[in-house]
Design a protein around this motif. Structure first.
Motif, short mmCIF file in Angstrom:
data_model
loop_
_atom_site.label_atom_id
_atom_site.label_comp_id
_atom_site.label_asym_id
_atom_site.label_seq_id
_atom_site.Cartn_x
_atom_site.Cartn_y
_atom_site.Cartn_z
N PRO A 190 0.84 -1.21 0.00
CA PRO A 190 0.00 0.00 0.00
C PRO A 190 0.87 1.26 0.00
CG PRO A 190 -0.14 -1.13 2.13
CD PRO A 190 0.73 -1.97 1.26
N GLY A 191 1.52 1.53 -1.13
CA GLY A 191 2.36 2.73 -1.28
C GLY A 191 3.84 2.39 -1.21
N ALA A 192 4.65 3.26 -1.85
CA ALA A 192 6.11 3.07 -1.80
C ALA A 192 6.62 3.18 -0.37
CB ALA A 192 6.79 4.11 -2.69
N THR A 193 5.96 3.98 0.46
CA THR A 193 6.40 4.12 1.85
C THR A 193 6.36 2.76 2.56
OG1 THR A 193 5.56 6.37 1.88
CG2 THR A 193 5.97 5.36 4.02
N ALA A 194 5.27 2.03 2.37
CA ALA A 194 5.15 0.70 2.99
C ALA A 194 6.19 -0.25 2.39
CB ALA A 194 3.74 0.15 2.79
N GLY A 252 10.74 11.53 4.11
CA GLY A 252 10.06 10.35 4.63
C GLY A 252 11.01 9.25 5.11
N TYR A 253 12.25 9.26 4.63
CA TYR A 253 13.17 8.20 5.07
C TYR A 253 13.45 8.28 6.57
CZ TYR A 253 14.34 7.71 0.07
OH TYR A 253 14.29 7.53 -1.28
N ARG A 254 13.50 9.51 7.10
CA ARG A 254 13.91 9.67 8.49
C ARG A 254 13.01 8.91 9.45
NH1 ARG A 254 18.03 12.83 8.85
NH2 ARG A 254 18.30 14.24 7.10
N LEU A 273 19.72 4.81 -2.46
CA LEU A 273 19.76 5.86 -3.49
C LEU A 273 18.33 6.24 -3.87
CD1 LEU A 273 22.54 4.39 -5.84
CD2 LEU A 273 22.81 6.06 -3.98
N ASN A 274 18.21 7.45 -4.40
CA ASN A 274 16.90 7.93 -4.86
C ASN A 274 17.15 8.66 -6.17
OD1 ASN A 274 14.79 10.71 -3.76
ND2 ASN A 274 14.25 8.98 -5.05
N THR A 275 16.72 8.03 -7.26
CA THR A 275 16.92 8.64 -8.58
C THR A 275 15.67 8.45 -9.43
OG1 THR A 275 18.34 8.76 -10.55
CG2 THR A 275 18.08 6.58 -9.57
N VAL A 325 10.63 6.51 -7.52
CA VAL A 325 9.22 6.90 -7.70
C VAL A 325 9.01 8.07 -8.67
CG1 VAL A 325 8.51 5.98 -5.44
CG2 VAL A 325 8.99 8.42 -5.67
N TYR A 326 10.10 8.79 -9.00
CA TYR A 326 9.93 9.88 -9.98
C TYR A 326 10.43 9.48 -11.37
CZ TYR A 326 8.88 12.61 -5.89
OH TYR A 326 8.29 13.07 -4.74
N SER A 327 10.56 8.18 -11.60
CA SER A 327 11.23 7.70 -12.83
C SER A 327 10.57 8.18 -14.11
CB SER A 327 11.29 6.18 -12.82
OG SER A 327 9.97 5.65 -12.78
N LEU A 384 2.83 4.35 -7.92
CA LEU A 384 2.01 5.15 -8.84
C LEU A 384 1.61 6.52 -8.29
CD1 LEU A 384 -0.41 2.45 -10.36
CD2 LEU A 384 1.80 3.25 -11.20
N SER A 385 2.02 6.83 -7.04
CA SER A 385 1.56 8.08 -6.41
C SER A 385 1.85 9.29 -7.27
CB SER A 385 2.23 8.29 -5.06
OG SER A 385 1.75 7.37 -4.13
N LYS A 386 3.07 9.36 -7.78
CA LYS A 386 3.49 10.55 -8.52
C LYS A 386 3.18 10.38 -10.00
CE LYS A 386 5.50 11.42 -4.60
NZ LYS A 386 5.13 12.44 -3.65
N ARG A 409 -2.65 4.49 -2.83
CA ARG A 409 -1.66 3.73 -2.08
C ARG A 409 -1.23 2.48 -2.83
NH1 ARG A 409 0.61 6.65 -0.93
NH2 ARG A 409 1.73 5.73 0.80
N ILE A 410 -0.50 2.67 -3.90
CA ILE A 410 0.07 1.56 -4.66
C ILE A 410 1.57 1.78 -4.82
CG2 ILE A 410 0.25 0.54 -6.96
CD1 ILE A 410 -2.11 -0.62 -5.59
N GLY A 411 2.33 0.83 -4.30
CA GLY A 411 3.78 0.85 -4.49
C GLY A 411 4.26 -0.58 -4.61
C1 LIG Z 1 11.40 9.86 -2.99
C2 LIG Z 1 10.07 9.42 -2.48
N1 LIG Z 1 9.89 8.13 -2.15
C3 LIG Z 1 8.71 7.68 -1.69
C4 LIG Z 1 7.64 8.53 -1.54
C5 LIG Z 1 6.34 7.99 -1.00
O1 LIG Z 1 5.55 7.47 -2.01
P1 LIG Z 1 4.15 6.75 -1.70
O2 LIG Z 1 3.08 7.79 -1.83
O3 LIG Z 1 4.01 5.73 -2.78
O4 LIG Z 1 4.21 6.16 -0.35
C6 LIG Z 1 7.77 9.89 -1.87
C7 LIG Z 1 6.64 10.83 -1.68
O5 LIG Z 1 6.79 12.02 -1.66
C8 LIG Z 1 9.01 10.34 -2.37
O6 LIG Z 1 9.20 11.62 -2.71
#
Ligand SMILES: Cc1ncc(COP(=O)(O)O)c(C=O)c1O
Length: 399
Positions: free
Chosen positions: A104-108, A133-135, A176-178, A211-213, A240-242, A250-252
């Motif tokens: 349910p989302g990339a966060t999960a 959000g990583y913190r 990494l985040n790209t 997630v911004y690919s 798919l959030s972005k 909430r799909i990741g």
């Molecule tokens: C880099 C990054 N990763 C993950 C997320 C969270 O994505 P999701 O809405 O799929 O949980 C965000 C949301 O701002 C983000 O900027």
């Protein structure tokens, strides 16, 4: 006997608003907006576009067809297949549905990944500025962060040697985040390959959040899944959030090697017990029918970026480089104040514009604020006009 007070876990206490200061300006802006004040919100990373109509219609039909029951912990087969097809198309190497876990989302997906690869006390190496959000995830799981500054003067470029040099005996993963949030930087394919190699040699994980690919401007995004041949220690997170303006759905997902897929499924089964069926159906449909919508949104973000960067170039004291990707522009306010938090507060007080203080993404961007591109050009125009007109008052408030 007097009632005793049950206590919160150490984990919950660690989580208690580690970044409260960072959201103060945004929350004050929301309150003023609710009270009817004319606030321009440039602080959130939630797309302003509606989810494309055909995706909504397909999902409604699935809801009407009673796709409203439990779903496998690893995800619906049709969605896992759609993601495997997407990755096969974009990377040119074959992917199977079994390599993907739906969350349910990339966060999960991120939370579960770190829960499965890092014990409490472990360290991760993360380039900075990093996504806010990583913190919380690291705090909840008791993971320490070793940060590696990106080069803010060169569009937040990543130096792979600095990342590799930061790995030590306690490191369990490099993260990494790209394309990056907030820097809008794309990590070069050679850098991804070198870091992947170094991680593999040291027996540690490489987790890459992509997630911004789909929102890149001049240069394409190259996934870590394409940059490296050996995926034994690789986890890629997407959602798919972005890309599809589906943040509330909430799909990741995570793509991972087989043992980790199994562990992610076990953890997910205990923590979430699956994601909503009809939402996953809608997500599978979205991935198979997305190109015109995604391209339109990407073009619009690019037009907003171009407009904002060109206007900022005409405002004394503010500097920004055009981001290569994503939904944000980082404003360097160091000619006015070294404290981006102060600038963000003054910008809200004087010009009624909300942004996020750069310190929220790490000390490297203390003298920045993050401006979100989730408003149309007309609103960005009004924001730039307000900044232009009120700059002396903003400067005075920062002094
Ligand atoms: C880099 C990054 N990763 C993950 C997320 C969270 O994505 P999701 O809405 O799929 O949980 C965000 C949301 O701002 C983000 O900027």
């Amino acid at each position: 006997m007097a009632d005793a007070q049950p206590s919160l876990s150490r984990r919950a206490r660690r989580l208690a608003a580690p970044d409260a200061d960072v959201w103060r300006v945004h929350e004050a802006a929301l309150e003023r907006l609710a009270a009817g004040d004319d606030i321009i919100l440039l602080s959130v990373g939630d797309p302003d576009f509606p989810t494309p109509e055909p995706i909504k219609q397909h999902t409604l039909a699935q809801l009407a067809a009673d796709r409203t029951h439990y779903s496998p912990a690893l995800g619906e087969p049709a969605l896992r297949q759609a993601i495997a097809d997407l990755e096969t198309r974009t990377t040119g190497r074959p992917f199977e549905p079994e390599q993907f876990v739906i969350f349910p989302g990339a966060t999960a997906a991120l939370f579960t990944t770190f829960a499965c690869i890092a014990d409490s006390g472990a360290e991760v190496v993360v380039p900075e500025p990093m996504y806010i959000g990583y913190r919380g995830i690291f705090a909840a799981l008791g993971i320490s962060v070793v940060s590696v500054p990106l080069d803010a003067t060169r569009n937040f470029r990543l130096d792979p040697d600095r990342v590799i040099d930061a790995i030590n005996a306690n490191t369990c993963a490099v993260v990494l985040n790209t394309p990056g949030n907030p820097g809008g930087n794309i990590i070069a394919v050679e850098s991804l390959a070198r870091i992947a190699n170094a991680c593999r040699q040291r027996g540690i994980w490489l987790v890459c959040d992509e997630v911004y690919s789909l929102f890149t401007f001049e240069e394409p995004h190259i996934s870590l899944l394409r940059a490296t041949d050996n995926l034994d220690n690789i986890v890629v997170i997407d959602g798919l959030s972005k890309s599809h303006a589906m943040s509330g759905w909430r799909i990741g997902w995570a793509v991972a090697p087989p043992d980790l897929v199994q562990a992610l499924g076990d953890f997910s089964g205990s923590a979430f017990f699956g994601s909503c069926q009809f939402v996953q159906d809608g997500a599978a449909y979205a991935l198979a029918h997305d190109e015109p919508f995604v391209q339109k949104m990407c073009d619009e973000y690019q037009a907003r970026r171009d407009y904002l960067v060109q206007r900022i170039a005409g405002i004394d004291g503010l500097v920004c480089a055009p981001p290569q990707a994503g939904m944000f522009v980082m404003l360097d306010v160091s000619a006015i104040t070294a404290d981006g938090g102060r600038f963000a507060q003054a910008l809200l007080d004087v010009a009624r514009i909300s942004t996020i203080p750069g310190v929220g993404f790490g000390a490297t961007t203390r003298s920045y604020v993050r401006v979100s591109l989730t408003q149309p050009v007309g609103v960005l125009e009004e924001a730039c006009d307000r900044i232009n007109q009120s700059l002396p008052a903003i400067e005075a408030a920062c002094a």
